[in-house]
Design a protein around this motif. Structure first.
Motif, short mmCIF file in Angstrom:
data_model
loop_
_atom_site.label_atom_id
_atom_site.label_comp_id
_atom_site.label_asym_id
_atom_site.label_seq_id
_atom_site.Cartn_x
_atom_site.Cartn_y
_atom_site.Cartn_z
N MET A 64 26.40 -2.46 4.45
CA MET A 64 26.34 -3.40 5.55
C MET A 64 24.88 -3.83 5.72
SD MET A 64 27.31 -2.98 9.59
CE MET A 64 28.93 -2.38 9.23
N ARG A 65 24.68 -5.13 6.00
CA ARG A 65 23.35 -5.66 6.28
C ARG A 65 23.40 -6.39 7.60
NH1 ARG A 65 21.06 -9.25 1.65
NH2 ARG A 65 19.23 -9.05 2.94
N SER A 66 22.28 -6.39 8.30
CA SER A 66 22.19 -7.18 9.52
C SER A 66 20.91 -8.01 9.44
CB SER A 66 22.19 -6.28 10.76
OG SER A 66 21.03 -5.49 10.77
N PHE A 67 20.89 -9.10 10.19
CA PHE A 67 19.77 -10.02 10.16
C PHE A 67 19.33 -10.31 11.60
CE2 PHE A 67 22.46 -10.84 6.50
CZ PHE A 67 21.54 -10.68 5.46
N ASP A 68 18.09 -10.04 11.88
CA ASP A 68 17.51 -10.30 13.20
C ASP A 68 16.70 -11.58 13.09
OD1 ASP A 68 15.87 -10.44 15.47
OD2 ASP A 68 15.72 -8.25 15.61
N VAL A 69 17.09 -12.60 13.81
CA VAL A 69 16.45 -13.91 13.72
C VAL A 69 14.96 -13.82 14.06
CG1 VAL A 69 16.94 -14.68 16.08
CG2 VAL A 69 16.81 -16.34 14.23
N GLU A 70 14.56 -12.83 14.83
CA GLU A 70 13.15 -12.68 15.20
C GLU A 70 12.34 -11.97 14.11
OE1 GLU A 70 12.27 -14.34 17.78
OE2 GLU A 70 14.31 -14.70 18.47
N LYS A 71 13.00 -11.39 13.11
CA LYS A 71 12.29 -10.60 12.09
C LYS A 71 12.41 -11.16 10.67
CE LYS A 71 12.71 -6.36 14.75
NZ LYS A 71 13.31 -5.03 14.82
N VAL A 72 13.16 -12.22 10.46
CA VAL A 72 13.30 -12.75 9.10
C VAL A 72 12.04 -13.52 8.70
CG1 VAL A 72 15.82 -12.92 9.24
CG2 VAL A 72 14.42 -14.89 9.89
N GLU A 73 11.84 -13.68 7.41
CA GLU A 73 10.72 -14.47 6.90
C GLU A 73 11.16 -15.92 6.80
OE1 GLU A 73 8.46 -13.21 3.53
OE2 GLU A 73 8.95 -11.10 3.93
N TRP A 74 10.49 -16.78 7.54
CA TRP A 74 10.83 -18.20 7.58
C TRP A 74 10.05 -18.96 6.53
CZ3 TRP A 74 14.88 -19.76 10.30
CH2 TRP A 74 15.30 -18.98 11.37
N GLN A 75 10.70 -19.95 5.94
CA GLN A 75 10.07 -20.86 4.99
C GLN A 75 10.08 -22.25 5.64
OE1 GLN A 75 12.32 -21.32 1.38
NE2 GLN A 75 11.01 -22.95 0.62
N GLU A 76 8.89 -22.84 5.80
CA GLU A 76 8.84 -24.18 6.37
C GLU A 76 9.33 -25.17 5.32
OE1 GLU A 76 5.38 -27.01 8.06
OE2 GLU A 76 5.63 -25.09 9.10
N ILE A 77 10.29 -26.02 5.70
CA ILE A 77 10.87 -26.95 4.73
C ILE A 77 10.62 -28.41 5.07
CG2 ILE A 77 12.63 -25.33 3.93
CD1 ILE A 77 14.64 -26.82 5.78
N CYS A 121 17.31 -32.56 17.04
CA CYS A 121 17.41 -31.90 18.33
C CYS A 121 16.28 -32.36 19.24
CB CYS A 121 17.35 -30.38 18.15
SG CYS A 121 15.79 -29.82 17.44
N ASP A 122 16.45 -32.12 20.51
CA ASP A 122 15.41 -32.41 21.49
C ASP A 122 14.72 -31.14 21.96
OD1 ASP A 122 15.78 -35.19 21.42
OD2 ASP A 122 17.40 -35.07 22.88
N THR A 123 15.38 -30.00 21.81
CA THR A 123 14.82 -28.70 22.18
C THR A 123 14.90 -27.79 20.95
OG1 THR A 123 16.97 -27.84 22.88
CG2 THR A 123 15.64 -28.92 24.56
N GLU A 124 14.11 -26.72 20.94
CA GLU A 124 14.20 -25.82 19.78
C GLU A 124 15.65 -25.39 19.59
OE1 GLU A 124 11.40 -22.50 18.36
OE2 GLU A 124 13.03 -21.43 19.37
N THR A 125 16.10 -25.50 18.36
CA THR A 125 17.50 -25.22 18.05
C THR A 125 17.58 -24.28 16.85
OG1 THR A 125 18.21 -27.33 18.96
CG2 THR A 125 19.70 -26.30 17.39
N LEU A 126 18.42 -23.29 16.97
CA LEU A 126 18.62 -22.29 15.92
C LEU A 126 20.08 -22.33 15.48
CD1 LEU A 126 17.46 -19.90 14.29
CD2 LEU A 126 18.21 -18.44 16.18
N VAL A 127 20.28 -22.40 14.17
CA VAL A 127 21.62 -22.53 13.61
C VAL A 127 21.83 -21.44 12.55
CG1 VAL A 127 23.10 -24.05 12.22
CG2 VAL A 127 21.64 -25.02 13.99
N PHE A 128 23.02 -20.87 12.53
CA PHE A 128 23.45 -19.99 11.45
C PHE A 128 24.43 -20.80 10.62
CE2 PHE A 128 26.87 -17.21 9.88
CZ PHE A 128 26.14 -16.43 8.99
N GLY A 129 24.21 -20.86 9.31
CA GLY A 129 25.09 -21.62 8.44
C GLY A 129 25.68 -20.79 7.32
N VAL A 130 26.88 -21.16 6.93
CA VAL A 130 27.57 -20.61 5.76
C VAL A 130 27.97 -21.80 4.93
CG1 VAL A 130 29.55 -19.28 4.95
CG2 VAL A 130 28.42 -18.63 7.08
N ALA A 131 27.60 -21.78 3.65
CA ALA A 131 27.87 -22.94 2.81
C ALA A 131 28.32 -22.51 1.42
CB ALA A 131 26.62 -23.81 2.71
#
Length: 122
Positions: free
Chosen positions: A1-14, A99-109
């Protein structure tokens, strides 16, 4: 099992506007297993009309995602989807989003995955 904390992941600016992405698991080119990701949009971020080669399902975790349909970027035609909303984006459907405010999305593709812009500027 793995879990992902949005505050601890490494972000890549795109994008120069500060939009960030992180691949959580899977392979964007895998036609069978698919992949999942977080997408973080800063206030005022808008992506011009584009489409994806595979389908995606998005869960808005925070903020308000505002996608719109069509090859013409018209913010007035965007529909707001607040936190806890789920949005399905079919493969090859031309759309824009932002978006007009900071927006966070989880996606499955599903792969193989590419983003193609209407004006051809990928």
């Amino acid at each position: 099992m793995r879990s992902f904390d949005v505050e601890k992941v490494e972000w890549q600016e795109i994008s120069p506007d500060g939009t960030c992405y992180t691949l959580l698991e899977g392979d964007k080119q895998d036609p069978v297993g698919g992949f999942s990701y977080f997408l973080k949009l800063p206030p005022g971020a808008w992506d011009r009309p584009h489409w994806h080669t595979g389908p995606a399902r998005l869960l808005v975790l925070r903020g308000v995602l505002m996608p719109g349909l069509g090859a013409d970027f018209e913010r007035a035609k965007a529909s707001p989807y607040a936190a806890s909303s789920i949005v399905h984006v079919p493969a090859n459907e031309v759309h824009f989003d932002g978006c007009d405010t900071e927006t966070l999305v989880f996606g499955v593709a599903q792969g193989p995955w590419s983003t193609l812009y209407v004006n051809g500027d990928n």
